[in-house]
Design an enzyme around this catalytic site. Structure first.
Site, mmCIF file in Angstrom:
data_model
loop_
_atom_site.group_PDB
_atom_site.id
_atom_site.type_symbol
_atom_site.label_atom_id
_atom_site.label_comp_id
_atom_site.label_asym_id
_atom_site.label_seq_id
_atom_site.Cartn_x
_atom_site.Cartn_y
_atom_site.Cartn_z
ATOM 1 N N GLU A 158 42.733 30.631 40.450
ATOM 2 C CA GLU A 158 41.430 30.738 39.778
ATOM 3 C C GLU A 158 41.199 29.522 38.875
ATOM 4 O OE1 GLU A 158 38.634 31.778 39.043
ATOM 5 O OE2 GLU A 158 38.288 33.814 39.770
ATOM 6 N N ARG A 178 42.396 42.504 30.370
ATOM 7 C CA ARG A 178 42.920 41.141 30.402
ATOM 8 C C ARG A 178 41.743 40.174 30.428
ATOM 9 N NH1 ARG A 178 42.078 38.417 35.114
ATOM 10 N NH2 ARG A 178 42.063 39.499 37.126
ATOM 11 N N ASN A 219 39.655 36.994 31.956
ATOM 12 C CA ASN A 219 39.388 36.481 33.292
ATOM 13 C C ASN A 219 38.789 35.083 33.164
ATOM 14 O OD1 ASN A 219 39.681 37.172 36.099
ATOM 15 N ND2 ASN A 219 37.458 37.292 36.269
ATOM 16 N N ASN A 270 32.896 36.690 35.313
ATOM 17 C CA ASN A 270 33.329 35.588 36.161
ATOM 18 C C ASN A 270 32.569 34.303 35.867
ATOM 19 O OD1 ASN A 270 35.600 35.598 37.949
ATOM 20 N ND2 ASN A 270 34.745 37.403 38.942
ATOM 21 N N ASP A 311 31.898 35.048 42.545
ATOM 22 C CA ASP A 311 33.060 34.919 41.667
ATOM 23 C C ASP A 311 32.847 33.721 40.737
ATOM 24 O OD1 ASP A 311 35.713 34.778 40.614
ATOM 25 O OD2 ASP A 311 36.528 35.691 42.410
#
Length: 290
Positions: free
Chosen positions: A15, A98, A100, A145, A195
């Site tokens: 990512e 968490r 991102n 995202n 995303d």
């Protein structure tokens, strides 16, 4: 457009690619393995910084080090020693969450989103971090995202993946405030889930599609899809421009939760890809302001 593999390493959940223009290296994270990766296309040198915790995103700081967001909060990583110093954790009271995706804004603040480990709806948020303090910007997100800022720095674009949309907000660079939320792009489910995201020198948005085998280019003024680039992996996670003159498109992917059969069908899942000299040019990213 020819898709190439940048490096043989394959991430579980690659990512957040970031081009470090000072050092001419591409940096990205493997969220689940808790690693930051750095690769020099010219020197063919691959370096791994172990964070040892799930790390959602990184950005390069004005002092050349990294700022990161992991399950221990927001901290700074010294690229020479690998030492991490955590300075803040806006969700220390939410152990089921968490961090991102995240990115620096034009004023040098780190914007970072959170999500539930079990992807519970409306359990995440987006924060802007600077001067060791965080400011809550968006509430009730699910999978925070892609982020990007318009070329004139007056619009903030944001993706909450399950909504299948890109939204825009009026953005005030001076204080980081956002307002006037509206949908500017709608993505059909058959295209995959939106995303990570970046912006090019013409103000068009590039979106990675989780489960969609592609990166697409869109006009945020009209909502029109302009281009699709196919990749040899289903779970395409994010993209950024880098290389000389920002004309190479770097793309991260994931292999998490793929079955043995799926892994055989897409042996490059989890790799970092590049489309060299892709015909478009990126807009320079922003450093975290120390």
């Amino acid at each position: 457009m020819e898709v190439e593999v940048v490096h043989g390493h394959q991430c579980e959940l690659g990512e957040g690619p970031v081009w470090d223009s000072k050092n001419n290296v591409i940096c990205w994270v493997d969220i689940l393995n808790g690693e930051i990766h750095e690769y020099s296309p010219s020197k063919k040198n691959h370096k791994i910084y172990p964070v040892k915790k799930m790390v959602g995103c990184i950005a390069v700081c004005s002092d050349n080090n990294f700022i990161l967001a992991s399950t221990s909060g927001i901290g700074f990583l010294d690229r020479e020693t690998g030492k991490i110093e955590y300075v803040d954790n806006p969700e220390s009271h939410l152990p089921g969450n968490r961090f991102n995706d995240g990115k620096c804004d034009p004023a040098g603040r780190l914007w970072v989103g959170s999500m539930s480990l079990s992807e519970d709806a409306n359990s995440g948020a987006v924060y802007a971090f600077s001067n060791n303090e965080n400011d809550l910007k968006i509430k009730n997100t699910t999978i925070s995202n892609g982020m990007a800022w318009s070329l004139d720095h007056q619009t903030f674009y944001f993706i909450d993946t399950p909504t299948q949309t890109v939204v825009a907000y009026d953005f005030d660079k001076a204080d980081g405030n956002i307002k006037n939320k509206r949908v500017v792009i709608r993505i059909e489910e058959k295209e995959g889930f939106p995303d990570g995201m970046t912006i090019d020198s013409e103000g068009m948005l590039w979106i990675a599609h989780w489960g969609g085998w592609q990166v697409t280019r869109w006009n945020p003024k009209t909502g029109e899809k302009l281009l699709s680039i196919k990749f040899p992996a289903a779970k395409i996670t994010s993209c950024t421009f880098g290389g000389k003159d920002l004309k190479d498109l770097f793309v991260t992917s994931a292999k998490v939760d793929l079955t043995d059969k799926e892994l055989q069908e897409q042996p490059l899942a989890g790799a970092l890809f590049v489309v060299k000299d892709c015909g478009y040019q990126g807009a320079p990213g922003f450093l975290y302001n120390i």
